[in-house]
Scaffold this active site. Structure first.
Site, mmCIF file in Angstrom:
data_model
loop_
_atom_site.group_PDB
_atom_site.id
_atom_site.type_symbol
_atom_site.label_atom_id
_atom_site.label_comp_id
_atom_site.label_asym_id
_atom_site.label_seq_id
_atom_site.Cartn_x
_atom_site.Cartn_y
_atom_site.Cartn_z
ATOM 1 N N TYR A 4 0.744 -1.156 -0.106
ATOM 2 C CA TYR A 4 -0.213 -0.002 -0.006
ATOM 3 C C TYR A 4 1.005 1.267 0.008
ATOM 4 O O TYR A 4 0.470 2.218 -0.552
ATOM 5 C CB TYR A 4 -0.997 -0.019 1.236
ATOM 6 C CG TYR A 4 -2.369 -0.836 1.058
ATOM 7 C CD1 TYR A 4 -3.149 -0.301 0.294
ATOM 8 C CD2 TYR A 4 -2.472 -2.244 1.511
ATOM 9 C CE1 TYR A 4 -4.480 -0.982 0.093
ATOM 10 C CE2 TYR A 4 -3.603 -2.693 1.375
ATOM 11 C CZ TYR A 4 -4.553 -2.169 0.588
ATOM 12 O OH TYR A 4 -5.695 -2.898 0.209
ATOM 13 N N GLU A 29 -8.343 -6.401 5.656
ATOM 14 C CA GLU A 29 -7.801 -7.520 5.004
ATOM 15 C C GLU A 29 -7.004 -8.335 5.845
ATOM 16 O O GLU A 29 -6.954 -9.597 6.129
ATOM 17 C CB GLU A 29 -6.688 -6.994 3.903
ATOM 18 C CG GLU A 29 -7.399 -6.545 2.547
ATOM 19 C CD GLU A 29 -6.559 -5.578 1.850
ATOM 20 O OE1 GLU A 29 -5.428 -5.492 2.046
ATOM 21 O OE2 GLU A 29 -7.333 -4.902 0.956
#
Length: 394
Positions: A95, A135
């Site tokens: 990310y 997640e």
């Protein structure tokens, strides 16, 4: 929480970003793959070539910017994307990489100034944390299940069955001899392939095509013309070969009480998630309608299996459409109707307002089905669908 100043700046600059259009995401991916080529082992490069992934990212950026002051509106999309990310084993560090290239892309294309870049950076950080948190929860849930795992796990192909001229089923058993975790009918597996002939690792998601079992998983794959992975599976993968699998995931799954009627609608290989649902509905207490469309008898997978279920269980019915029947296809025996699915033909089965509809197939087919369901006054909450590949709003 996002500061009000950041919200104001992002919403004010969102139209400028939107006007950049596909140019923005094309520049982003080119930049990221040049600086971090290792990510080519994660991203589906076929979706890069056809533009689907670029379109999906652009739509996601615009949706986030437009709803930055109402993040609750994004939660359904977050859930869908988070499940897909776990099948790719996306990490928090990745990310950071994506965020860096996104901000650099905005700077290089738009030169908006540091204040704007800081605002978009803060906004991205908040959204990234939402995904990372969700997640991680999915990773933990998969790991803690009986027979579950985190990351990838080695499986052996124990059975390969041709279901039609274009669809073949693959049944995998854990190489360690252990059990497999449960899943929700409609979910998919992530399969990781690294044959010598592939330039990059290829990761694909394929719907599980049976009800949950304790010791194996089955997927059913259509051979796509020019499809690198599907043709490898059909032509090269043989019984005894091993693959790496990620745990089942996906936000498209059967989720109704036993007394709620269900209609399952599919076209082509879109029957795989709905077949898993049908397999799990044999003891359902309400009616179950199976509506399937395919080209003709040579493409009709699982015909005998579905017909056997419909004959055996009074609450299950099956109706089939062939778009272009072969000379050997028999009306009323091999198929019921010719042409595209027309729900008016079975309207008498669909009158219960409590009925839930699950459908999957090519995007054009699903748009056709969604339009008909709306015309039948079906409530939006009762409509559920799955796109193979990047998600599209019907």
């Amino acid at each position: 929480m996002i500061s009000q100043q950041t919200i104001d700046i992002v919403k004010a600059t969102a139209p400028v970003v939107a006007e950049t259009g596909p140019k923005l995401t094309a520049h982003f991916y080119e930049r990221m793959f040049n600086h971090n080529p290792e990510l080519k082992d994660i991203f589906n490069m076929s979706n890069q070539r056809n533009g689907d992934q670029r379109e999906a990212l652009f739509n996601a950026i615009c949706a986030y910017a437009n709803n930055i002051d109402n993040l609750a509106a994004l939660l359904p999309a977050v859930e869908k994307i988070a499940h897909k990310h776990t099948s790719f084993m996306i990490t928090a560090e990745q990310y950071q990489i994506v965020g860096g290239h996104l901000l650099a892309t905005i700077d290089e294309l738009l030169s908006p100034g540091q204040e704007v870049l800081d605002a978009w950076g803060e906004a991205y950080g908040v959204l990234a944390n939402v995904f990372i948190t969700r997640e991680e929860a999915i990773y933990q849930e998969n790991e803690e299940k009986t027979g579950g795992w985190r990351g990838t796990r080695e499986f052996t192909l124990i059975e390969k069955t041709q279901e039609s001229d274009v669809i073949t089923s693959f049944t995998f058993k854990p190489a360690d001899g252990g059990t497999v975790s449960n899943f929700k009918p409609g979910q998919y597996l992530g399969i990781y392939l690294t044959p010598d002939a592939f330039e990059f690792q290829e990761i694909r998601q394929y719907s599980l095509s049976s009800a949950p079992r304790t010791d194996n998983y089955r997927i059913s794959v259509k051979r796509e013309e020019g499809g690198k992975v599907s043709n490898y599976l059909h032509n090269e993968l043989t019984v005894g070969d091993t693959v790496q699998l990620a745990a089942p995931a996906g936000d498209f799954f059967l989720d109704v009480p036993a007394t709620t009627p269900v209609t399952l609608i599919s076209a082509g290989v879109g029957l795989t998630p709905t077949l898993s649902m049908l397999d799990a509905l044999t003891e359902h207490q309400a009616s179950v309608h199976w509506l399937h469309a395919t080209e003709n008898g040579s493409h009709h997978a699982f015909k005998d299996y579905v017909n056997t279920l419909a004959d055996k269980y009074d609450h299950i019915s099956a109706t089939t459409w062939y778009r272009e029947p072969l000379a050997t296809d028999r009306p009323a025996e091999d198929f019921d109707y010719q042409g595209m699915i027309d729900l008016k033909a079975v309207a008498s089965q669909l009158i219960d307002p409590a009925m839930h509809y699950y459908f999957c197939g090519p995007v054009g087919f699903m748009q056709h089905v969604a339009k008909q369901l709306i015309e039948l006054d079906v409530q939006e909450d009762n409509i559920h669908y799955e796109c193979f590949g990047p998600h599209k709003v019907l």
